[in-house]
Scaffold this active site. Sequence first.
Site, PDB file in Angstrom:
ATOM      1  N   ASP A  66      -1.655 -18.689   1.403  1.00 24.84           N
ATOM      2  CA  ASP A  66      -2.562 -19.480   0.547  1.00 24.84           C
ATOM      3  C   ASP A  66      -3.224 -20.594   1.357  1.00 24.84           C
ATOM      4  O   ASP A  66      -4.445 -20.763   1.338  1.00 24.84           O
ATOM      5  CB  ASP A  66      -1.833 -20.012  -0.707  1.00 24.84           C
ATOM      6  N   ASP A 120     -11.756  -9.866   5.052  1.00 27.52           N
ATOM      7  CA  ASP A 120     -13.021  -9.971   4.294  1.00 27.52           C
ATOM      8  C   ASP A 120     -13.461 -11.433   4.211  1.00 27.52           C
ATOM      9  O   ASP A 120     -14.657 -11.737   4.297  1.00 27.52           O
ATOM     10  CB  ASP A 120     -12.859  -9.430   2.860  1.00 27.52           C
ATOM     11  N   ASP A 125      -5.987  -7.492   4.649  1.00 28.42           N
ATOM     12  CA  ASP A 125      -7.173  -6.964   3.963  1.00 28.42           C
ATOM     13  C   ASP A 125      -8.001  -8.124   3.415  1.00 28.42           C
ATOM     14  O   ASP A 125      -9.220  -8.201   3.618  1.00 28.42           O
ATOM     15  CB  ASP A 125      -6.718  -6.035   2.827  1.00 28.42           C
ATOM     16  N   TYR A 137       0.820  -1.218   0.000  1.00 25.97           N
ATOM     17  CA  TYR A 137       0.000   0.000   0.000  1.00 25.97           C
ATOM     18  C   TYR A 137       0.852   1.265   0.000  1.00 25.97           C
ATOM     19  O   TYR A 137       0.414   2.307  -0.489  1.00 25.97           O
ATOM     20  CB  TYR A 137      -0.900   0.032   1.243  1.00 25.97           C
ATOM     21  N   LYS A 179       4.245 -15.229   3.296  1.00 25.35           N
ATOM     22  CA  LYS A 179       4.515 -15.987   2.074  1.00 25.35           C
ATOM     23  C   LYS A 179       6.036 -16.191   2.012  1.00 25.35           C
ATOM     24  O   LYS A 179       6.712 -15.839   1.040  1.00 25.35           O
ATOM     25  CB  LYS A 179       3.968 -15.205   0.861  1.00 25.35           C
TER      26      LYS A 179
END
Length: 363
Positions: free
Chosen positions: A221, A249, A245, A141, A189
């Site tokens: 993942d 959700d 983020d 970001y 990751k």
Amino acid sequence: MKLKILITAGDGIGPEVTNEAVSVLKEVAQLGGHTLALDHKRIGGVAIVNDGSPLPADTLAAALDSDAVLLGAVGGNEFNSLPPDKRPEAGLLQLRAALGGFANLRPAFAFKELAVNSPLRPEIIDGADILFVRELLGGLYFGQPREWNKATNEAWNTMRYTKDEVARVARIAFQLAGKRRKKLTSVDKANVLEVSQLWRATVNEIAKEFPEIAVEHQYVDAMSMHLMNQPKNYDVVLTENLFGDILSDESAVITGSLGMLPSATIGGKVNLYEPVHGSAPDIAGKGLANPLGAILTGALILRHSGGLEAEAATIETSVRKVLEQGFRTPDLARSNPQGFTVLSTTEMGAKVRETVKASLVNA
Ligand code: NAD
Ligand code: IPM
Ligand code: MN
């Protein structure tokens, strides 16, 4: 107690849900003898249209001069062709950076009354209670360089973290885990990305300061699958900005709706409070929005900025009671097998307000 709160309701359903959160906060304050000094300023698309900037200078100044900022949501389809730095979302990112909060707490609590609204089986989600700690000021970001080079048809963003940025958010996550079930899952990751290897090494170093906390690492993942298969396995989930983020959700599937999720951002100059959902242009202006995520965000203001734990808990308990009584906004009644009473945004806000009032008057 006196609390100065800046309201930045924003776009789409932002003003609709924020109005309900504010009315519940006012009820709590009035009954408890607390003073709320409320100010309202524009942010996002409404500020682009009226002020020519997604974060006008007077909004930023008022935010920095508050004890807490409550944000509704920003964004709208009419701004979709703008470059990232001109969009409504840029106003929110600039506000986050200016307020300085780097630890975004996103609790995902599965009210058992809402299990019927989840595609997951009730026995999978019943009792799920996860606290996502999302790093909010680093990663893709904010990393430089970033560019879309139209001449060469290339574009790039930079996922960058310093060790200090990881250490400070990790420490907050470990401290919070200490007050909960003493389990922390760090998501990265690290099988592919150097930045995740730094992340994992730093989390392991900070873990030594908290020997009572059980730490595990998951790749993002696999974690996105584990969250759906066994959400009860997780307590505090610590992760970087973009992974947080996405996973937060995803946790809406556990709680029954995105409209149930609150958040609080701490660690900076002024705490920032926002429901997890966006401006929902598909339902804006129709009275269909679920205000409970925004109302629960109001509870987080009382807890983290007001030190009013009992009042925060009263709001949370009132939300549960309203659900127990069978009241639902449309997103919580996709199937209506038990004959729920479906309410509009303002009707749901009023139900919670009445319930809060009854609890506080009888207390
Ligand atoms: P969204 O969260 O706005 O909506 C996703 C889906 O969930 C939609 O179907 C929507 O109707 C539903 N939904 C969301 N909140 C709801 C609520 N309270 N009650 C009932 N249903 C609800 O995500 P999106 O559609 O991908 O994005 C729309 C805009 O919002 C975009 O401009 C995006 O950038 C912005 N956004 C802003 C924030 C924020 O300001 N904090 C957060 C996320 C997205
Ligand atoms: C959120 C939103 C924001 C984010 C956008 C609107 C900048 O999706 O708060 O989850 O990506 O952080
Ligand atoms: Mn998001």
